[in-house]
Design a protein around this motif. Structure first.
Motif, PDB file in Angstrom:
ATOM      1  N   THR A 151      -2.740   3.771  -3.225  1.00 50.05           N
ATOM      2  CA  THR A 151      -2.714   2.723  -4.244  1.00 50.05           C
ATOM      3  C   THR A 151      -2.219   1.431  -3.618  1.00 50.05           C
ATOM      4  OG1 THR A 151      -2.227   4.314  -5.989  1.00 50.05           O
ATOM      5  CG2 THR A 151      -1.740   2.010  -6.462  1.00 50.05           C
ATOM      6  N   GLN A 152      -2.871   0.325  -3.985  1.00 51.72           N
ATOM      7  CA  GLN A 152      -2.384  -0.982  -3.540  1.00 51.72           C
ATOM      8  C   GLN A 152      -2.249  -1.901  -4.742  1.00 51.72           C
ATOM      9  OE1 GLN A 152      -4.432  -3.921  -3.528  1.00 51.72           O
ATOM     10  NE2 GLN A 152      -6.436  -2.976  -3.962  1.00 51.72           N
ATOM     11  N   ASP A 153      -1.217  -2.761  -4.695  1.00 53.01           N
ATOM     12  CA  ASP A 153      -0.936  -3.647  -5.828  1.00 53.01           C
ATOM     13  C   ASP A 153      -1.152  -5.100  -5.465  1.00 53.01           C
ATOM     14  OD1 ASP A 153       2.743  -3.530  -5.655  1.00 53.01           O
ATOM     15  OD2 ASP A 153       1.218  -4.099  -4.185  1.00 53.01           O
ATOM     16  N   VAL A 185       0.857  -1.181   0.000  1.00 54.79           N
ATOM     17  CA  VAL A 185       0.000   0.000   0.000  1.00 54.79           C
ATOM     18  C   VAL A 185       0.899   1.238   0.000  1.00 54.79           C
ATOM     19  CG1 VAL A 185      -1.801   1.281   1.189  1.00 54.79           C
ATOM     20  CG2 VAL A 185      -1.773  -1.228   1.290  1.00 54.79           C
ATOM     21  N   THR A 186       0.743   2.085  -0.987  1.00 52.87           N
ATOM     22  CA  THR A 186       1.535   3.302  -1.052  1.00 52.87           C
ATOM     23  C   THR A 186       0.623   4.513  -0.924  1.00 52.87           C
ATOM     24  OG1 THR A 186       1.412   3.302  -3.474  1.00 52.87           O
ATOM     25  CG2 THR A 186       3.331   2.256  -2.465  1.00 52.87           C
ATOM     26  N   GLN A 187       1.148   5.553  -0.272  1.00 55.05           N
ATOM     27  CA  GLN A 187       0.397   6.784  -0.067  1.00 55.05           C
ATOM     28  C   GLN A 187       1.263   7.979  -0.465  1.00 55.05           C
ATOM     29  OE1 GLN A 187      -1.193   5.359   4.216  1.00 55.05           O
ATOM     30  NE2 GLN A 187      -1.884   7.405   3.642  1.00 55.05           N
ATOM     31  N   GLU A 241      -7.314  -0.712  -7.630  1.00 52.88           N
ATOM     32  CA  GLU A 241      -6.034  -0.328  -7.053  1.00 52.88           C
ATOM     33  C   GLU A 241      -6.072   0.982  -6.264  1.00 52.88           C
ATOM     34  OE1 GLU A 241      -5.670  -3.023 -10.306  1.00 52.88           O
ATOM     35  OE2 GLU A 241      -6.462  -0.977 -10.338  1.00 52.88           O
ATOM     36  N   ASP A 242      -6.900   1.933  -6.695  1.00 48.15           N
ATOM     37  CA  ASP A 242      -6.802   3.292  -6.170  1.00 48.15           C
ATOM     38  C   ASP A 242      -8.005   3.678  -5.312  1.00 48.15           C
ATOM     39  OD1 ASP A 242      -5.579   3.910  -9.398  1.00 48.15           O
ATOM     40  OD2 ASP A 242      -4.368   3.923  -7.572  1.00 48.15           O
TER      41      ASP A 242
END
Lengths: 113, 113
Positions: A24-26, A4-6, A72-73
């Motif tokens: 966003t998560q992948d 998880v990126t912010q 994802e978003d």
């Protein structure tokens, strides 16, 4: 996997300004969440989503909006920033209803002056 | 309503000391119980979990046992290290439409050499 990126990590806003916190998560997780963490307090749920196109309010939704156009978003929008929104914001995701572990992003520290 | 109570912090211990962080919960039904850890400047990470009564969760030397009779999930570690300095959150999950997670307020731990 990045997980998880912010973005951004930090932001200072003036009262009345607007901004979007990105998440966003992948991991192809269906469930996504936005929390805020105030000093000395636990996390409070702002909004959540159980899949693309589906969002709903959590405990403290006032002053925020979300959308979920893709798996994802899950961006969080502040329309008219207020000092009470000064907090650290965490995005999290979970695979599905039967999964019990949430994965958290590193957080966005927001200050409203 | 459902809630999680944790011991007040901050907690300061010397390296190799024994750690206990108390956690009790109130819930209707049978929640899953978690300990999350937040290292400085980072998001929350799952430390351990237990999904039914008498289960013991363990990870990185930390342990916690799900005690239904006392509605508790105390975190323990036999010998803490400086690298264990962090904020620890007890949490529970109830199976709802979005798997609501309720966090305790967190307990800050500082381990000094």
């Amino acid at each position: 996997n990045a997980g998880v990126t912010q973005t951004p990590k930090f932001r200072i806003l003036k009262i009345g300004q607007s901004m979007t916190l990105q998440c966003t998560q992948d991991m192809n997780h269906n469930y996504m969440y936005w929390y805020r963490q105030d000093p000395g307090m636990g996390l409070k749920l702002i909004y959540y989503s159980v899949g693309a196109g589906i969002t709903d309010k959590g405990e403290v939704p006032n002053g925020y909006n979300v959308s979920r156009s893709t798996t994802e978003d899950f961006p969080l929008r502040l329309e008219l920033a207020a000092p009470s929104q000064t907090s650290v914001y965490f995005c999290a995701s979970k695979a599905g209803l039967d999964a019990d572990t949430q994965y958290f992003g590193p957080g966005t520290r927001l200050t409203v002056l | 309503g459902d809630s999680v109570t944790q011991m007040e912090g901050p907690v300061t211990l010397s390296e190799e000391a024994f750690l206990t962080i108390n956690c009790t919960y109130t819930a209707t039904g049978y929640p899953s119980l978690f300990w999350y850890v937040q290292y400085p400047g980072e998001g929350l990470q799952l430390l351990l979990k237990a999904t039914k009564a008498d289960d013991k969760g363990s990870n990185k030397g930390f342990e916690a046992t799900y005690r239904k009779e006392t509605t508790s999930f105390h975190l323990e570690k036999g010998s803490v290290q400086v690298s264990d300095s962090a904020v620890y959150f007890c949490a529970l999950t109830m199976k709802t439409s979005y798997d609501k997670v309720i966090f305790g307020p967190g307990t800050s731990l500082s381990v000094i050499p």
